[in-house]
Design a protein around this motif. Structure first.
Motif, PDB file in Angstrom:
ATOM      1  N   SER A 193       0.802  -1.221   0.000  1.00 34.28           N
ATOM      2  CA  SER A 193       0.000   0.000   0.000  1.00 34.28           C
ATOM      3  C   SER A 193       0.834   1.271   0.000  1.00 34.28           C
ATOM      4  O   SER A 193       0.293   2.366  -0.177  1.00 34.28           O
ATOM      5  N   LEU A 194       2.164   1.145   0.189  1.00 37.49           N
ATOM      6  CA  LEU A 194       3.021   2.321   0.098  1.00 37.49           C
ATOM      7  C   LEU A 194       3.338   2.660  -1.354  1.00 37.49           C
ATOM      8  O   LEU A 194       3.224   3.818  -1.765  1.00 37.49           O
ATOM      9  N   VAL A 247      -0.266   1.635   6.259  1.00 37.11           N
ATOM     10  CA  VAL A 247       0.219   2.885   5.666  1.00 37.11           C
ATOM     11  C   VAL A 247      -0.850   3.960   5.841  1.00 37.11           C
ATOM     12  O   VAL A 247      -2.043   3.689   5.670  1.00 37.11           O
ATOM     13  N   GLN A 249      -2.488   7.066   4.278  1.00 37.65           N
ATOM     14  CA  GLN A 249      -2.584   7.578   2.914  1.00 37.65           C
ATOM     15  C   GLN A 249      -3.411   8.862   2.866  1.00 37.65           C
ATOM     16  O   GLN A 249      -4.417   8.984   3.564  1.00 37.65           O
ATOM     17  N   ASN A 270       1.819   9.100   0.945  1.00 35.59           N
ATOM     18  CA  ASN A 270       1.753   7.906   1.787  1.00 35.59           C
ATOM     19  C   ASN A 270       2.870   7.919   2.819  1.00 35.59           C
ATOM     20  O   ASN A 270       4.028   8.223   2.500  1.00 35.59           O
ATOM     21  N   GLN A 303       4.651   5.343   5.646  1.00 40.00           N
ATOM     22  CA  GLN A 303       4.809   4.008   6.229  1.00 40.00           C
ATOM     23  C   GLN A 303       5.722   4.117   7.444  1.00 40.00           C
ATOM     24  O   GLN A 303       6.884   4.508   7.311  1.00 40.00           O
ATOM     25  N   GLY A 347       4.787   8.801  -3.038  1.00 40.62           N
ATOM     26  CA  GLY A 347       3.518   9.199  -3.640  1.00 40.62           C
ATOM     27  C   GLY A 347       3.810  10.035  -4.867  1.00 40.62           C
ATOM     28  O   GLY A 347       4.909   9.968  -5.432  1.00 40.62           O
TER      29      GLY A 347
END
Length: 292
Positions: free
Chosen positions: A62-63, A181, A183, A212, A214, A225
């Motif tokens: 998800s990063l 993460v 976001q 993003n 993390q 991002g």
């Protein structure tokens, strides 16, 4: 998304919500259910099979490894756009399948530097029968090692070990925890259109400033991002990111025929999360983003 469009001699207004589309058939062709936001159906294809590291950080899907495609209805048809995460050896076979199926390739590039293994990002687009386009995308991804079954949701979502409230206050919009993460999608002030079609909602359609975080321990975070920028915003944002200790790792287009013409600037850093949030906010202030 469409303000007004003529397709096969039929006038379709922006109010078209896709009632004529059997989304269950699109879901079946994609091999997974969609996340639905307003009239957009978005399908995630995270590269959970990859173990990608960068500067000692193991990157969560998800990063920076979250491939996706989104469908926007046009009456009984749809527009599709997306961003597929691929290894270098997967680019040519996936591209061949997409072209054979009648879809467009709108960009191929890196987002990160120094990552191992290196990942590349293939942006796709098209319009037509959403079930047929979904089948083409599914068959194209199937020649890569992209997992073709949707990942099971964890019983307990991973915690985001950051001061999320303070970061949200600095960035200026509410964040969302996803796969460990934090976001953010920061909308631009003015509408983005493609062939007269407004690209909304901006987050699912990939035209928001995406940020993003993390967690990497002790209040630090890896950030990545992309900033969505007009030509006159590129260098002010680039200089602001660099002056705040944030690396600029890529600058390129994602789409064709959008208005205004947009450039996407990717970034990376691993440092104190609050410090990085302030640097990102300073960069956002150099772009025409919506004010809360």
């Amino acid at each position: 998304m469409f303000e007004l469009l003529i397709v096969a001699g039929v006038t379709i207004s922006g109010a078209a919500r896709g009632e004529d589309i059997l989304w269950s058939k699109v879901d079946k062709a994609m091999g997974r259910p969609a996340a639905v936001n307003q009239d957009v159906h978005r399908y995630g294809f995270p590269r959970t099979d990859l173990n990608v590291t960068l500067d000692g950080v193991t990157i969560k899907p998800s990063l920076a490894l979250g491939g996706w495609v989104a469908f926007k209805p046009m009456g009984s048809q749809a527009m599709v756009m997306g961003d597929l995460v691929l290894l270098e050896t997967e680019i040519e076979p996936v591209m061949a399948k997409l072209i054979e199926g009648g879809l467009d390739i709108t960009a191929i590039h890196n987002h990160l530097l120094r990552a191992s293994p290196a990942t590349f990002y293939m942006h796709v687009g098209g319009h037509g029968d959403p079930v047929k386009m979904a089948a083409v995308i599914h068959d194209a991804l199937a020649v890569s090692k992209t997992p073709m079954t949707a990942p099971a949701a964890p019983a307990t979502p991973p915690a985001v070990d950051l001061d999320s409230a303070q970061i949200e206050q600095i960035i200026g919009v509410k964040g969302q925890a996803n796969g460990g993460v934090l976001q953010f999608n920061v909308p631009r002030r003015d509408a983005v259109t493609m062939e007269g079609m407004q690209m909304v909602p901006v987050g699912p359609m990939g035209v928001a400033e995406a940020i993003n975080f993390q967690p990497t321990g002790n209040g630090k975070a890896a950030i990545t991002g992309d900033f969505v920028l007009t030509d006159i915003e590129v260098n002010p944002v680039l200089k602001t990111l660099r002056s705040n200790g944030i690396d600029v790792t890529a600058l390129h287009s994602h789409m064709l025929m959008e208005n205004p013409r947009l450039f996407f600037m990717h970034f990376w850093a691993n440092d104190d999360a609050i410090k990085l949030a302030k640097g990102l906010r300073a960069a956002l202030d150099k772009a025409a983003v919506a004010k809360n």
